[in-house]
Design a protein around this motif. Structure first.
Motif, PDB file in Angstrom:
ATOM      1  N   ILE A 183     -33.034  -0.535 -40.525  1.00 55.50           N
ATOM      2  CA  ILE A 183     -32.327  -1.773 -40.217  1.00 55.50           C
ATOM      3  C   ILE A 183     -33.287  -2.590 -39.357  1.00 55.50           C
ATOM      4  O   ILE A 183     -33.425  -2.354 -38.158  1.00 55.50           O
ATOM      5  N   ASN A 184     -33.996  -3.509 -39.991  1.00 53.30           N
ATOM      6  CA  ASN A 184     -35.070  -4.268 -39.347  1.00 53.30           C
ATOM      7  C   ASN A 184     -34.543  -5.578 -38.754  1.00 53.30           C
ATOM      8  O   ASN A 184     -33.446  -6.015 -39.043  1.00 53.30           O
ATOM      9  N   LYS A 185     -35.363  -6.181 -37.938  1.00 53.02           N
ATOM     10  CA  LYS A 185     -35.080  -7.450 -37.252  1.00 53.02           C
ATOM     11  C   LYS A 185     -33.946  -7.310 -36.238  1.00 53.02           C
ATOM     12  O   LYS A 185     -33.226  -8.267 -35.953  1.00 53.02           O
ATOM     13  N   ALA A 224     -35.511  -8.940 -49.973  1.00 57.43           N
ATOM     14  CA  ALA A 224     -36.513  -9.998 -49.882  1.00 57.43           C
ATOM     15  C   ALA A 224     -36.430 -10.596 -48.485  1.00 57.43           C
ATOM     16  O   ALA A 224     -35.340 -10.869 -47.984  1.00 57.43           O
ATOM     17  N   GLY A 225     -37.557 -10.744 -47.843  1.00 54.75           N
ATOM     18  CA  GLY A 225     -37.593 -11.334 -46.507  1.00 54.75           C
ATOM     19  C   GLY A 225     -37.162 -10.398 -45.396  1.00 54.75           C
ATOM     20  O   GLY A 225     -36.981 -10.823 -44.254  1.00 54.75           O
ATOM     21  N   ALA A 226     -37.018  -9.103 -45.695  1.00 55.12           N
ATOM     22  CA  ALA A 226     -36.561  -8.142 -44.684  1.00 55.12           C
ATOM     23  C   ALA A 226     -37.678  -7.667 -43.760  1.00 55.12           C
ATOM     24  O   ALA A 226     -37.415  -7.020 -42.764  1.00 55.12           O
ATOM     25  N   THR A 284     -30.178  -9.497 -39.902  1.00 53.99           N
ATOM     26  CA  THR A 284     -29.643 -10.836 -39.624  1.00 53.99           C
ATOM     27  C   THR A 284     -28.818 -11.408 -40.773  1.00 53.99           C
ATOM     28  O   THR A 284     -28.229 -12.469 -40.640  1.00 53.99           O
ATOM     29  N   VAL A 285     -28.776 -10.716 -41.907  1.00 59.45           N
ATOM     30  CA  VAL A 285     -28.007 -11.194 -43.053  1.00 59.45           C
ATOM     31  C   VAL A 285     -26.520 -10.999 -42.780  1.00 59.45           C
ATOM     32  O   VAL A 285     -26.099  -9.960 -42.280  1.00 59.45           O
ATOM     33  N   SER A 286     -25.709 -11.974 -43.132  1.00 59.91           N
ATOM     34  CA  SER A 286     -24.301 -12.001 -42.730  1.00 59.91           C
ATOM     35  C   SER A 286     -23.385 -11.042 -43.491  1.00 59.91           C
ATOM     36  O   SER A 286     -22.251 -10.848 -43.091  1.00 59.91           O
ATOM     37  N   ASP A 339     -34.319  -7.083 -33.192  1.00 59.36           N
ATOM     38  CA  ASP A 339     -34.649  -7.952 -32.059  1.00 59.36           C
ATOM     39  C   ASP A 339     -34.000  -9.325 -32.207  1.00 59.36           C
ATOM     40  O   ASP A 339     -33.622  -9.952 -31.217  1.00 59.36           O
ATOM     41  N   LEU A 340     -33.829  -9.788 -33.446  1.00 61.13           N
ATOM     42  CA  LEU A 340     -33.221 -11.098 -33.679  1.00 61.13           C
ATOM     43  C   LEU A 340     -31.699 -11.074 -33.509  1.00 61.13           C
ATOM     44  O   LEU A 340     -31.064 -12.131 -33.471  1.00 61.13           O
ATOM     45  N   THR A 341     -31.127  -9.874 -33.411  1.00 63.12           N
ATOM     46  CA  THR A 341     -29.691  -9.731 -33.135  1.00 63.12           C
ATOM     47  C   THR A 341     -29.474  -9.314 -31.682  1.00 63.12           C
ATOM     48  O   THR A 341     -28.363  -8.937 -31.318  1.00 63.12           O
ATOM     49  N   ASP A 342     -30.537  -9.375 -30.873  1.00 66.47           N
ATOM     50  CA  ASP A 342     -30.512  -8.887 -29.491  1.00 66.47           C
ATOM     51  C   ASP A 342     -30.082  -7.422 -29.452  1.00 66.47           C
ATOM     52  O   ASP A 342     -29.348  -6.996 -28.585  1.00 66.47           O
ATOM     53  N   TRP A 343     -30.544  -6.666 -30.428  1.00 66.33           N
ATOM     54  CA  TRP A 343     -30.247  -5.241 -30.553  1.00 66.33           C
ATOM     55  C   TRP A 343     -28.738  -4.992 -30.475  1.00 66.33           C
ATOM     56  O   TRP A 343     -28.259  -4.131 -29.744  1.00 66.33           O
ATOM     57  N   SER A 344     -28.005  -5.748 -31.253  1.00 67.26           N
ATOM     58  CA  SER A 344     -26.548  -5.648 -31.271  1.00 67.26           C
ATOM     59  C   SER A 344     -26.094  -4.314 -31.858  1.00 67.26           C
ATOM     60  O   SER A 344     -26.305  -4.030 -33.045  1.00 67.26           O
TER      61      SER A 344
END
Length: 196
Positions: free
Chosen positions: A118-120, A12-14, A87-89, A122-127
């Motif tokens: 593995i989406n988002k 959900a929210g992915a 971004t989920v921990s 960009d929000l992890t600065d492509w970690s």
């Protein structure tokens, strides 16, 4: 051109609706009359495109060089896209468990491919570290499905690694299984090329 079915599930929210809208918009699923209708209705975000198509009972479809894909709700589509929020921990542990449960109970039976997105990123600065952690969590998925399985990093919002790898993060286009403890599921190819 072959027509294939694809189902998009995941956390959900992915970003599932954003991904559908991005694929429709970027991979040829929009024709001029549809684009004009979207503009008239003030639709400017990719997630809104997916919702608009659904509300209008229009088929959600997109193209790769050799196939047309239709988003479908079937338990046995040709391709399953499983979307994970980077971004989920918990490094994707809950998501991996949910996917494994759906496959092992028969609620999800992809015919050809299972692609874990593995989406988002960009929000992890492509970690790379975060991607590696999530890959480790999903590395056993291949043992419970007969489908060809791939794991790739994407940003549905920005369109990174949908049609081409992001140039700012060269590691994405040069991924090697040896970087991920030999996990052969990891792919350096963008989504459109994995589906083709």
């Amino acid at each position: 051109m072959v027509t294939k079915s694809v189902q998009i599930l995941g956390d959900a929210g992915a970003g599932k609706s954003t991904l559908i809208g991005r694929l429709i918009y970027e991979c040829g699923g929009l024709e001029l009359p549809q684009l004009e209708k979207l503009e008239r209705n003030g639709i400017r975000e990719f997630a809104q495109i997916a919702n608009f198509y659904e509300n209008e009972h229009m088929p959600q479809l997109f193209y790769t060089p050799s196939s047309q894909y239709v988003v479908d709700e079937s338990k046995t589509p040709d391709v399953f896209l499983w979307v994970v929020d980077a971004t989920v921990s918990d490094s994707g542990r809950a998501s991996s468990h949910n996917l494994a449960s759906l496959i092992s109970t028969g609620h999800m039976r992809p015919q050809d491919n299972l692609v874990v997105l593995i989406n988002k990123m960009d929000l992890t600065d492509w970690s790379l570290r975060i991607f590696e952690e999530i890959v480790r969590t999903f590395s056993t998925v291949n043992s419970i499905t007969e489908s060809k399985t791939s794991i790739i990093p994407i940003s549905a919002t920005r369109g990174d690694n949908i049609v081409e790898a992001p140039k700012e993060y060269p590691w994405v286009g040069s991924i090697l299984p040896s970087q991920f403890a030999g996990c052969e599921l990891v792919s350096a190819k963008p989504l459109a090329y994995i589906l083709d």
